[in-house]
Design an enzyme around this catalytic site. Structure first.
Site, short mmCIF file in Angstrom:
data_model
loop_
_atom_site.label_atom_id
_atom_site.label_comp_id
_atom_site.label_asym_id
_atom_site.label_seq_id
_atom_site.Cartn_x
_atom_site.Cartn_y
_atom_site.Cartn_z
N ASP A 53 0.84 -1.20 0.00
CA ASP A 53 0.00 0.00 0.00
C ASP A 53 0.88 1.25 0.00
O ASP A 53 0.37 2.38 -0.06
CB ASP A 53 -1.03 0.00 1.14
CG ASP A 53 -0.40 -0.07 2.51
OD1 ASP A 53 0.83 -0.19 2.60
OD2 ASP A 53 -1.16 0.00 3.51
N SER A 54 2.21 1.05 0.00
CA SER A 54 3.12 2.17 -0.25
C SER A 54 2.88 2.72 -1.66
O SER A 54 3.39 3.80 -1.99
CB SER A 54 4.58 1.73 -0.10
OG SER A 54 4.82 0.54 -0.83
N LYS A 122 -1.09 -9.34 2.73
CA LYS A 122 -0.37 -8.89 3.93
C LYS A 122 -1.32 -8.03 4.75
O LYS A 122 -2.10 -7.26 4.19
CB LYS A 122 0.90 -8.13 3.57
CG LYS A 122 1.66 -7.60 4.80
CD LYS A 122 3.08 -7.18 4.48
CE LYS A 122 3.23 -5.82 3.86
NZ LYS A 122 2.66 -4.69 4.65
N GLU A 124 -1.47 -5.59 8.43
CA GLU A 124 -0.71 -4.93 9.49
C GLU A 124 -1.39 -5.10 10.85
O GLU A 124 -2.59 -4.85 10.97
CB GLU A 124 -0.59 -3.42 9.20
CG GLU A 124 0.24 -3.10 7.97
CD GLU A 124 0.43 -1.59 7.77
OE1 GLU A 124 0.03 -0.80 8.65
OE2 GLU A 124 0.98 -1.22 6.72
N GLU A 191 9.15 -4.11 10.57
CA GLU A 191 9.56 -2.81 10.03
C GLU A 191 10.08 -1.90 11.13
O GLU A 191 9.41 -1.69 12.17
CB GLU A 191 8.37 -2.14 9.30
CG GLU A 191 8.74 -0.78 8.71
CD GLU A 191 7.76 -0.28 7.66
OE1 GLU A 191 6.82 -0.99 7.30
OE2 GLU A 191 7.96 0.87 7.20
O1 KIV Z 1 3.55 -1.08 1.71
C1 KIV Z 1 4.71 -1.47 1.71
O2 KIV Z 1 5.49 -1.20 0.77
C2 KIV Z 1 5.19 -2.24 2.85
C3 KIV Z 1 6.64 -2.58 2.90
C4 KIV Z 1 7.44 -1.39 3.21
C5 KIV Z 1 6.91 -3.70 3.83
O3 KIV Z 1 4.42 -2.57 3.70
#
Ligand code: KIV
Length: 273
Positions: A53-54, A122, A124, A191
């Site tokens: 989500d980056s 993924k 969080e 992280e």
């Molecule tokens: O969203 C992302 O890119 C991430 C990574 C930095 C692990 O969660």
């Protein structure tokens, strides 16, 4: 014909990722968000691609990851998956699509799996999202956990600083990691936590740890592609290394193109039909 190395590597699966932990082979992970980049990083031998989500930051220009939607993530993931033949591709469940209730988490994860062809998701968080993680896992969807600095909680943390420096937060992180392993997560991203804590978690867990800003002790590493390629000028946290200067290369190539178009030296006499 493609210029990329088409010698097929076997598809990377959760079993392969687990075997890498057991054999001590480090797991090389990177983010990607589109077909062209995914093709390149897959051909370069990456083990796991995260459609993170980056993308909210590096593809959409937002300050945080909070505004990105499930539909946005699905669009980025569709292109990425099409560019990959070997790496395992997983996709972030974005903010607000899984924390509230397990049924919503399952619905979000199922959409990602059905509409993108990714191999997992993924999520969080720790104990507070346990029921959502359990529900997603119950549908046979691999889940990678994410602890430490979890950017979707930036407003709770009050910034992007190093997490779990104190004993209480460190112990909570270890407990969360053990819980997520027990639930059935196949890996956990750590992280921005102290290397010593990352080492403790990595030794304690049977599943692999993937670090970003957690030192060399984790079972694998992940970086945001645009950051490590120098496409995000000014962003240089202590843990990040520039592995390329693609930003400069793009600026220079496009600058040359602009000049040649203006000077009418492009296209040349041979560059037309
Ligand atoms: O969203 C992302 O890119 C991430 C990574 C930095 C692990 O969660």
């Amino acid at each position: 014909m493609s210029t990329y190395n088409e010698q097929a590597r076997p598809r990377v699966t959760t079993s392969r990722i687990q075997a890498m932990k057991q054999s001590g082979e480090k797991i090389a992970c990177i983010t990607a968000y589109d077909y062209s980049m995914a093709r390149l990083v897959d051909a370069a031998g990456i083990d796991l691609i995260l459609v993170g989500d980056s993308a909210a930051n590096v593809m959409m220009g937002y300050d945080t990851t909070l505004p990105i939607t499930l539909d946005d993530m699905i669009t980025f993931a569709k292109g990425t998956v099409r560019g990959v033949s070997s790496a395992m591709v997983i996709v972030d469940l974005p903010f607000g699509t899984y924390q509230g209730c397990p049924e919503e988490a399952l619905h979000s994860a199922v959409r990602i799996m059905k509409e993108t062809g990714a191999a997992g998701v993924k999520m969080e968080g720790g104990a507070e999202i346990a029921e959502s993680v359990r529900r997603v896992l119950s549908a046979g969807i691999p889940v990678c956990a994410h602890l430490g600095l979890t950017p979707q909680s930036v407003n709770k943390f009050g910034g992007y600083g190093v997490r779990a420096k104190g004993d209480a937060e460190a112990q909570r992180l270890i407990d969360d990691a053990l819980l997520l392993q027990e639930l059935g997560c196949f890996a956990v991203v750590l992280e921005k936590i102290p290397q010593e804590l990352a080492a403790r978690v990595t030794e304690t867990l049977a599943i692999p740890t993937i670090g970003i800003g957690a030192g060399s002790v984790t079972d694998g590493q992940i970086l945001v592609l645009q950051d490590m390629l120098g496409m995000n000028p000014g962003f240089k946290p202590k843990f990040m290394r520039l592995f390329g200067q693609i930003g400069d290369a793009v600026a220079s190539a496009v600058g040359n193109y602009v000049q040649e178009v203006k000077a009418v030296t492009f296209p040349s006499d041979t560059e037309h039909y």
